[in-house]
Motif scaffolding. Sequence first.
Motif, PDB file in Angstrom:
ATOM      1  N   GLY A 256       0.799  -1.223   0.000  1.00 17.13           N
ATOM      2  CA  GLY A 256       0.000   0.000   0.000  1.00 17.13           C
ATOM      3  C   GLY A 256       0.827   1.266   0.000  1.00 17.13           C
ATOM      4  O   GLY A 256       0.338   2.341  -0.367  1.00 17.13           O
ATOM      5  N   VAL A 257       2.089   1.162   0.413  1.00 22.42           N
ATOM      6  CA  VAL A 257       2.964   2.335   0.451  1.00 22.42           C
ATOM      7  C   VAL A 257       3.443   2.693  -0.954  1.00 22.42           C
ATOM      8  O   VAL A 257       3.792   3.845  -1.230  1.00 22.42           O
ATOM      9  CB  VAL A 257       4.179   2.059   1.373  1.00 22.42           C
ATOM     10  N   GLU A 258       3.462   1.720  -1.852  1.00 27.49           N
ATOM     11  CA  GLU A 258       4.125   1.889  -3.141  1.00 27.49           C
ATOM     12  C   GLU A 258       3.316   2.682  -4.154  1.00 27.49           C
ATOM     13  O   GLU A 258       3.874   3.422  -4.958  1.00 27.49           O
ATOM     14  CB  GLU A 258       4.466   0.510  -3.725  1.00 27.49           C
ATOM     15  N   LEU A 259       1.985   2.531  -4.155  1.00 27.74           N
ATOM     16  CA  LEU A 259       1.177   3.162  -5.196  1.00 27.74           C
ATOM     17  C   LEU A 259       1.340   4.676  -5.197  1.00 27.74           C
ATOM     18  O   LEU A 259       1.542   5.282  -6.253  1.00 27.74           O
ATOM     19  CB  LEU A 259      -0.303   2.794  -5.006  1.00 27.74           C
ATOM     20  N   GLY A 260       1.260   5.290  -4.029  1.00 27.63           N
ATOM     21  CA  GLY A 260       1.410   6.742  -3.952  1.00 27.63           C
ATOM     22  C   GLY A 260       2.762   7.201  -4.453  1.00 27.63           C
ATOM     23  O   GLY A 260       2.879   8.241  -5.116  1.00 27.63           O
ATOM     24  N   LYS A 261       3.819   6.433  -4.126  1.00 26.00           N
ATOM     25  CA  LYS A 261       5.167   6.787  -4.601  1.00 26.00           C
ATOM     26  C   LYS A 261       5.228   6.762  -6.125  1.00 26.00           C
ATOM     27  O   LYS A 261       5.812   7.654  -6.749  1.00 26.00           O
ATOM     28  CB  LYS A 261       6.196   5.808  -4.030  1.00 26.00           C
ATOM     29  N   THR A 262       4.625   5.727  -6.718  1.00 26.94           N
ATOM     30  CA  THR A 262       4.641   5.604  -8.174  1.00 26.94           C
ATOM     31  C   THR A 262       3.910   6.777  -8.830  1.00 26.94           C
ATOM     32  O   THR A 262       4.404   7.385  -9.787  1.00 26.94           O
ATOM     33  CB  THR A 262       3.978   4.278  -8.595  1.00 26.94           C
ATOM     34  N   LEU A 263       2.738   7.110  -8.314  1.00 26.91           N
ATOM     35  CA  LEU A 263       1.962   8.213  -8.876  1.00 26.91           C
ATOM     36  C   LEU A 263       2.669   9.545  -8.681  1.00 26.91           C
ATOM     37  O   LEU A 263       2.628  10.415  -9.553  1.00 26.91           O
ATOM     38  CB  LEU A 263       0.571   8.247  -8.247  1.00 26.91           C
ATOM     39  N   ALA A 264       3.347   9.698  -7.514  1.00 29.32           N
ATOM     40  CA  ALA A 264       4.097  10.937  -7.270  1.00 29.32           C
ATOM     41  C   ALA A 264       5.197  11.106  -8.299  1.00 29.32           C
ATOM     42  O   ALA A 264       5.447  12.215  -8.792  1.00 29.32           O
ATOM     43  CB  ALA A 264       4.678  10.933  -5.856  1.00 29.32           C
ATOM     44  N   GLY A 265       5.871  10.005  -8.637  1.00 27.97           N
ATOM     45  CA  GLY A 265       6.924  10.068  -9.654  1.00 27.97           C
ATOM     46  C   GLY A 265       6.394  10.540 -10.994  1.00 27.97           C
ATOM     47  O   GLY A 265       7.034  11.341 -11.694  1.00 27.97           O
TER      48      GLY A 265
END
Length: 524
Positions: A486-495
């Motif tokens: 669940g931590v990863e999706l936001g990081k990907t979208l932020a990139g």
Amino acid sequence: MFNHPKYRSRAKLAEWKALSSHKKKVGDLHIKTLFEENPARFEHYHLRHENIMLDYSKQPITPETLDKLMSLAKACNVENWRHRMFTGQVINTSENRAVLHTALRTPDNTPVIVEGEDIIPQIRTSLARMKKFCDKLRKEKKFTHIVNIGIGGSDLAPAMVHEALKYYSDRDIHVHFVSNMDGTNLVETLRLIDPEKTLFIITSKTFTTQETMANAHSARQWLRERLGVYDVSKHFIAASLNIEATKEFGIDEEHVFPIWDWVGGRFSLWSTIGLSFCIAIGFDNFQALLDGAHSMDQHFLNAPMDKNMPILMAMIGIWHRNFMDLPTLSITPYDQYLRLLVPYLQQLDMESNGKAVDRKNRPVTYKTGPVVLGDIGTNAQHAYFQILHQGSTIVPSDFILVAKTHNPIGVHHKMLLSNALAQSKALMEGKKDADPHRCFEGNRPSNTIVLDELTPYTLGLLLALYEHKIFVQGIIWNINSFDQCGVELGKTLAGEIIKNFDKDPRTLQTDSSTCGILEHLKSL
């Protein structure tokens, strides 16, 4: 084992159904009534292990409740999963990894095999390097400012331990923590330090974490500008497994301390991720922290289930979450040194058990991890305790007390402890009043955990207690407590947003809300 019928749905287990029926039977059992029926209830509902005591007498449970909870734990194979974790078998199934933070604190040289290799010699070598490095730094005082750059478990855990054990720290060594992507965090820290006397510790297992690397590169540039030299490698060390990336950054390999795949971020304070606070408190105190945690490991491994602190706390939490339908847990440490404990436990609990898919990739049909909130007492009493006492939703509580203070002054400590005891008593008993606004229903459950004194050893006991409690709950819910997808999706979208930040928002392939906010931000 995963094909066994009992692993298909926890809610279909006979033991689960028995607890559901039991909840209907006991109904709205009032904790105060349990004390009236058994004035010596505390004697039967508390445990002590060395320097830590757990009182769970203020819980709405009977001997029958406990028997049924233990039966559920057995049906879910808690003991077998516990054995699998401690012996290095793969229990982080989504990432195909062992989970061995417990090995970091064992004094036992019995081999623990991961992918055909005994990891114990690696741990001994790493600890020896830490000791040598920290001893030298503390003796020479070449660096008086230590800046830990990390995020998540690489920040919350070391910052919490450093604050908790501040009494034991060398006050000539100032430790700072930088985690946030917000440049203010780094800039305000840099204003406090002398570049000549500063050592930066980059804590990132992969050495690719977005926030950490942004702060690391900015810190390196700041240091180059202040020192007037390009090579600032003598001012940087790292805790990482990515030797190639640390070398590219400019850190000598001899200044890279290992961290392994079988240590999860939120369980990593026992490793080289703890370098920052190890420098502050000294290696002997770091070892005492490990020893305390190992003692709790042994208690967890060997105590009978109904006399086992982590298992009891876990199963009481299961009773709250799944059978009383209580979605929240409040944690209140009554010790100023523990002011960062709750954010640490929030990550430990919610990142571990905030899952809705089981180990067989199926949606769970029952509630899992609670929402954890809290603050130190007595501050919390003046912040959110109103909802604990009179809110429409019951919130179970953990109170954490320290019997002996490091800083006796007047009657402060007696007042502090008295407040803690009064809160748990008030939550349990309530108070009748003709004025409904002054009426307290009571029957609000709580645990009270008491440390003899806040030392490195007792802190180790406490932290390992919560680690194992959370592990057990994950097993009951049949979820993987050791990944964090669940931590990863936001990081990907932020990139993706960063890449397109300077473009016309109206040309982006995104939703109207994101586009509208971005357009507004750029107009200011």
